[in-house]
Design a protein around this motif. Structure first.
Motif, mmCIF file in Angstrom:
data_model
loop_
_atom_site.group_PDB
_atom_site.id
_atom_site.type_symbol
_atom_site.label_atom_id
_atom_site.label_comp_id
_atom_site.label_asym_id
_atom_site.label_seq_id
_atom_site.Cartn_x
_atom_site.Cartn_y
_atom_site.Cartn_z
ATOM 1 N N UNK A 75 10.784 -13.077 -7.540
ATOM 2 C CA UNK A 75 10.141 -14.183 -8.248
ATOM 3 C C UNK A 75 9.806 -15.312 -7.269
ATOM 4 N N UNK A 76 8.595 -15.878 -7.437
ATOM 5 C CA UNK A 76 8.104 -16.882 -6.496
ATOM 6 C C UNK A 76 7.690 -18.153 -7.224
ATOM 7 N N UNK A 77 7.982 -19.319 -6.620
ATOM 8 C CA UNK A 77 7.389 -20.543 -7.160
ATOM 9 C C UNK A 77 5.872 -20.468 -7.053
ATOM 10 N N UNK A 78 5.182 -21.180 -7.941
ATOM 11 C CA UNK A 78 3.734 -21.084 -8.034
ATOM 12 C C UNK A 78 3.098 -22.354 -7.487
ATOM 13 N N UNK A 79 2.106 -22.172 -6.610
ATOM 14 C CA UNK A 79 1.280 -23.280 -6.126
ATOM 15 C C UNK A 79 -0.120 -23.098 -6.703
ATOM 16 N N UNK A 80 -0.525 -23.993 -7.596
ATOM 17 C CA UNK A 80 -1.878 -23.978 -8.138
ATOM 18 C C UNK A 80 -2.745 -24.832 -7.225
ATOM 19 N N UNK A 81 -3.680 -24.199 -6.544
ATOM 20 C CA UNK A 81 -4.596 -24.898 -5.640
ATOM 21 C C UNK A 81 -5.901 -25.096 -6.398
ATOM 22 N N UNK A 82 -6.267 -26.349 -6.650
ATOM 23 C CA UNK A 82 -7.279 -26.609 -7.666
ATOM 24 C C UNK A 82 -8.423 -27.462 -7.134
ATOM 25 N N UNK A 83 -9.613 -27.194 -7.652
ATOM 26 C CA UNK A 83 -10.697 -28.175 -7.647
ATOM 27 C C UNK A 83 -11.123 -28.394 -9.102
ATOM 28 N N UNK A 84 -11.734 -27.395 -9.709
ATOM 29 C CA UNK A 84 -11.952 -27.420 -11.143
ATOM 30 C C UNK A 84 -13.106 -28.263 -11.636
ATOM 31 N N UNK A 85 -13.772 -28.984 -10.728
ATOM 32 C CA UNK A 85 -14.843 -29.868 -11.150
ATOM 33 C C UNK A 85 -16.175 -29.162 -11.252
ATOM 34 N N UNK A 86 -17.135 -29.786 -11.930
ATOM 35 C CA UNK A 86 -18.454 -29.173 -12.084
ATOM 36 C C UNK A 86 -19.174 -29.009 -10.755
ATOM 37 N N UNK A 87 -19.992 -27.959 -10.682
ATOM 38 C CA UNK A 87 -20.824 -27.733 -9.509
ATOM 39 C C UNK A 87 -20.150 -27.032 -8.361
ATOM 40 N N UNK A 88 -18.902 -26.595 -8.526
ATOM 41 C CA UNK A 88 -18.197 -25.997 -7.391
ATOM 42 C C UNK A 88 -17.237 -24.926 -7.875
ATOM 43 N N UNK A 89 -17.236 -23.786 -7.180
ATOM 44 C CA UNK A 89 -16.315 -22.689 -7.468
ATOM 45 C C UNK A 89 -15.292 -22.533 -6.356
ATOM 46 N N UNK A 90 -14.116 -22.075 -6.717
ATOM 47 C CA UNK A 90 -13.083 -21.737 -5.743
ATOM 48 C C UNK A 90 -12.768 -20.247 -5.738
ATOM 49 N N UNK A 91 -12.918 -19.587 -6.862
ATOM 50 C CA UNK A 91 -12.605 -18.157 -6.949
ATOM 51 C C UNK A 91 -13.845 -17.378 -6.531
ATOM 52 N N UNK A 92 -13.989 -17.190 -5.239
ATOM 53 C CA UNK A 92 -15.141 -16.480 -4.701
ATOM 54 C C UNK A 92 -14.671 -15.445 -3.687
ATOM 55 N N UNK A 93 -15.470 -14.407 -3.526
ATOM 56 C CA UNK A 93 -15.131 -13.300 -2.632
ATOM 57 C C UNK A 93 -15.514 -13.640 -1.200
ATOM 58 N N UNK A 94 -14.888 -14.679 -0.677
ATOM 59 C CA UNK A 94 -15.176 -15.199 0.662
ATOM 60 C C UNK A 94 -13.848 -15.434 1.371
ATOM 61 N N UNK A 95 -13.648 -14.794 2.521
ATOM 62 C CA UNK A 95 -12.354 -14.853 3.187
ATOM 63 C C UNK A 95 -11.947 -16.276 3.555
ATOM 64 N N UNK A 96 -12.906 -17.099 4.022
ATOM 65 C CA UNK A 96 -12.538 -18.435 4.498
ATOM 66 C C UNK A 96 -11.900 -19.285 3.409
ATOM 67 N N UNK A 97 -12.203 -19.008 2.151
ATOM 68 C CA UNK A 97 -11.609 -19.781 1.063
ATOM 69 C C UNK A 97 -10.128 -19.470 0.870
ATOM 70 N N UNK A 98 -9.650 -18.396 1.469
ATOM 71 C CA UNK A 98 -8.288 -17.946 1.211
ATOM 72 C C UNK A 98 -7.383 -18.011 2.435
ATOM 73 N N UNK A 99 -7.933 -18.376 3.588
ATOM 74 C CA UNK A 99 -7.122 -18.369 4.808
ATOM 75 C C UNK A 99 -6.029 -19.430 4.741
ATOM 76 N N UNK A 100 -6.395 -20.671 4.430
ATOM 77 C CA UNK A 100 -5.357 -21.712 4.313
ATOM 78 C C UNK A 100 -4.387 -21.388 3.185
ATOM 79 N N UNK A 101 -4.899 -20.821 2.115
ATOM 80 C CA UNK A 101 -4.027 -20.463 0.996
ATOM 81 C C UNK A 101 -3.023 -19.381 1.393
ATOM 82 N N UNK A 102 -3.393 -18.525 2.355
ATOM 83 C CA UNK A 102 -2.431 -17.533 2.840
ATOM 84 C C UNK A 102 -1.283 -18.210 3.579
ATOM 85 N N UNK A 103 -1.589 -19.308 4.285
ATOM 86 C CA UNK A 103 -0.512 -20.072 4.942
ATOM 87 C C UNK A 103 0.461 -20.609 3.895
#
Length: 701
Positions: free
Chosen positions: A472-500
């Motif tokens: 079991x792991x604590x959860x980190x919600x990394x958010x933007x959520x605002x209009x005009x911008x997506x975070x859940x995209x199939x692009x590696x660079x969006x996930x590199x810092x999140x892997x850290x």
């Protein structure tokens, strides 16, 4: 070297990668900016020859400048609006002929022959901003100290328009920040006139930004159009090089926002104007002889109008291309129309018109999966039945494109490789690739992308690389959520810092709630007048839905972090739903929407004086001022803000801190001295360890 240090030195692995990529109008060259290596921040001008498949360096700032020099204030402001933190050459403009290009460097004007590679400095009357060469290739327009100039290649300079207290040829704050119109003048196709915006900010409220770390320096005064306040007065004028002057006429009282301007050989000028609340707009053609305008299309939506980038434009057959929404007969689509006729299939979510090859449009669009974007070739010629859109890209990923004549440039981003791979095609045949000299991230993240809840919300979950199922792991919600911008995209660079973050011991969760693009117009606009409620409800429901699919998510230990709109949502989450979120990191949050700009805020919330409690209900200050019902509901927050942020001013965080303190709510604050909204120069990467320490201390054990 660990990720934060490596990311700071490489600007998140973007130094040395091609950017600002464009195909010249004649299709002969691909022009782009790129620094010399993975730790070099100074961008150089490069050109790729389509005929030979070879690239070469055109302009190196280190050779052109004997030493460093300060940027003009207008250039610094433009780079802030563009979110550009690299040094060297910030931008360039190619001639309509495709034979040459111009750029400004430290306020000096340079011209280059793209075929020969010659670069020479053109004398100017002052510090140069946004130079653009005319269709004949013989004259260059530029802005200096708010005046619009034209200079020939021999240095003969004339002032085309100048006026005390106003600017000519520059985009005002709202146009650049909210409508992404970064320019303020346009050459006529024959090079004999310039269509120029005149911007008068006399009535715009003045705000004063001061960095307390430097008390010896005076404050900077900016014209900031806050919600409910006055906007800049923007007018358009046709300026003849011989001194003639024609005003462009439209109902500016009803339609104050000048959103888009284009002028091509296919037809006269086209402009898009919007009402202040952006629920209605007009596409107008301009008669360059008289300045009179004619309505080509109306744009209307009871929530807000969302023009498609790259439109309006003239097609070769004279029809006018307009982007809009198809919201009747069961359709919920974002489409393109030519003189009112649908030319893209309603299953596509059209994002941008990228250019044209022959009579076909090249567009970027999503077909079903919002985490991907693909390139389509759309036939515009008459004949046949229905619409004709052929998908060009096949593999999973996120694609961007630029096109002219017979040349197509496609940039591919993917989870399968780092960075953007740019490939050049001529008549559908591959010609070559643009080299990248960027550093490669130290690991390969593998997020699990899926859609949850009955609203099919896009989500991503990322585990530590050494994760063992059942732990079991604590959860980190990394958010933007605002209009005009997506975070859940199939692009590696969006996930590199999140892997850290994941490797630090978290299950990282990313959720694109309603209000983010890519799904459908109704999904985009469900947040109208109620984005705090809709977005937070989606975030909570998606998190619960993910826990059902991922039993290793420990929802008794949830933290949330974000910047800008994401900072607002992070603070909102722990204030409204302390039962779900246990601590938050809020970077540069908007806390009081009456302090944010007109076009953005009023688009979603209406005018502050419209009545009701919309602004109060969406404010963080009202919630923060209320003492927590239970002592355990006072969740710890870390607030971060740049002290000279001219977009979300530091007053937002300072007022939130005051409200939290008065209510006895625990929080910490990090003021970033000298930092703007971008927190550039490695600051954001250097904050990561401080954020991690705060979260570890604040989460339940």
């Amino acid at each position: 070297m660990d990720y934060p240090e490596l990311a700071a030195r490489t600007r998140r692995f973007t130094y040395g990668a091609p950017r600002a990529v464009a195909v010249t109008p004649n299709g002969a060259h691909v022009v782009f900016l790129r620094s010399s290596g993975p730790e070099d921040p100074a961008d150089q001008l490069w050109v790729f020859d389509v005929a030979t498949g070879q690239e070469r360096l055109v302009a190196d700032p280190a050779r052109l400048l004997a030493g460093t020099a300060d940027l003009p204030a207008a250039e610094r402001a433009l780079r802030e609006r563009l979110r550009l933190s690299a040094s060297g050459i910030g931008s360039y403009a190619t001639a309509p002929t495709g034979a040459s290009a111009v750029f400004a460097l430290a306020g000096r004007l340079f011209h280059t022959d793209l075929a020969a590679g010659d670069v020479r400095e053109i004398p100017s009357a002052g510090a140069v901003v946004d130079p653009r060469i005319d269709p004949t290739g013989q004259r260059i327009a530029y802005v200096s100290s708010g005046a619009l100039h034209v200079v020939d290649l021999d240095g003969n300079d004339q002032v085309l328009a100048a006026e005390d207290g106003v600017t000519w040829g520059l985009a005002e704050f709202i146009a650049a920040e909210e409508f992404h119109r970064f320019r303020g003048y346009w050459w006529s196709p024959d090079g004999r006139a310039v269509l120029a915006a005149r911007v008068d900010e006399a009535r715009v409220p003045r705000w004063h930004l001061h960095d307390p770390a430097n008390p010896e320096q005076p404050s900077t005064t900016v014209a900031y159009p806050h919600a409910g306040g006055r906007n800049a007065e923007v007018t358009l004028h046709l300026l003849d090089l011989d001194g003639g002057w024609v005003d462009v006429h439209w109902d500016r009282e009803t339609y104050p926002y000048l959103v888009n301007v284009s002028w091509s050989e296919s037809g006269g000028p086209l402009i898009t104007v919007l009402r202040r609340l952006q629920q209605h707009g007009l596409v107008l053609s301009v008669d360059p002889r008289t300045g009179e305008t004619q309505v080509h299309a109306e744009l209307a939506d009871p929530r807000w109008v969302e023009p498609v980038p790259g439109t309006p434009a003239h097609l070769p057959d004279g029809r006018v291309l307009v982007g809009g929404e198809l919201a009747h007969d069961g359709y919920d689509a974002r489409c393109l129309f030519a003189d009112g006729s649908l030319i893209t299939p309603p299953n596509l979510y059209v994002r941008r018109v990228s250019g044209r090859i022959d009579n076909d449009l090249i567009i970027e669009a999503t077909d079903g999966d919002p985490s991907e974007q693909h390139i389509f070739r759309v036939r515009t010629t008459a004949g046949g039945s229905g619409v004709d859109a052929r998908r060009v890209t096949t593999a999973a990923g996120w694609y961007i494109a630029h096109a002219a004549r017979e040349t197509l440039l496609i940039g591919e981003l993917s989870l399968e490789h780092a960075g953007t791979r740019y490939r050049v095609y001529r008549r559908d045949e591959p010609v070559g690739e643009l080299r990248s000299m960027a550093a490669t991230p130290p690991y390969t993240p593998r997020p699990v992308l899926q859609r949850v809840t009955d609203r099919q919300l896009p989500t991503g979950v990322l585990y530590p690389r050494n994760h063992v199922a059942g732990r079991r792991l604590p959860v980190l919600v990394d958010i933007y959520g605002g209009p005009g911008h997506q975070e859940v995209v199939a692009v590696r660079s969006r996930w590199v810092e999140r892997q850290w973050w994941a490797d630090a011991g978290f299950a990282v969760v990313v959720i694109d709630n309603r209000g983010t693009p890519g799904v459908s117009p109704s999904f985009d606009k469900a947040i109208h007048r109620r984005f705090a409620d809709v977005i937070l409800a989606d975030q909570v429901d998606a998190l619960t839905g993910l826990a059902d699919k991922h039993p290793d998510l420990d929802l008794s230990r949830v933290t949330i972090r974000g910047w800008s709109f994401g900072g607002y949502l992070s603070a909102l989450a722990v204030l409204r739903r302390p039962d779900v979120y246990h601590c938050a990191v809020a970077g540069a949050p908007v806390t009081d929407w009456t302090l944010y700009d007109t076009a953005y805020t009023e688009r979603y919330l209406g005018l502050p004086d419209d009545g009701g409690d919309v602004y109060v209900h969406n404010s963080l200050l009202e919630i923060a001022a209320e003492p927590p019902i239970e002592p355990g509901d006072a969740r710890p927050m870390l607030l971060i803000h740049g002290m000279v942020d001219d977009n979300v001013v530091a007053a937002h965080t300072l007022r939130l801190s005051g409200a939290l303190l008065a209510a006895g709510r625990p929080h910490s604050m990090i003021p970033l001295t000298g930092a703007t909204h971008m927190a550039a120069g490695g600051l954001s990467e250097r904050l990561l360890r401080l954020e991690l320490d705060f979260i570890r201390r604040s989460l339940p054990s």
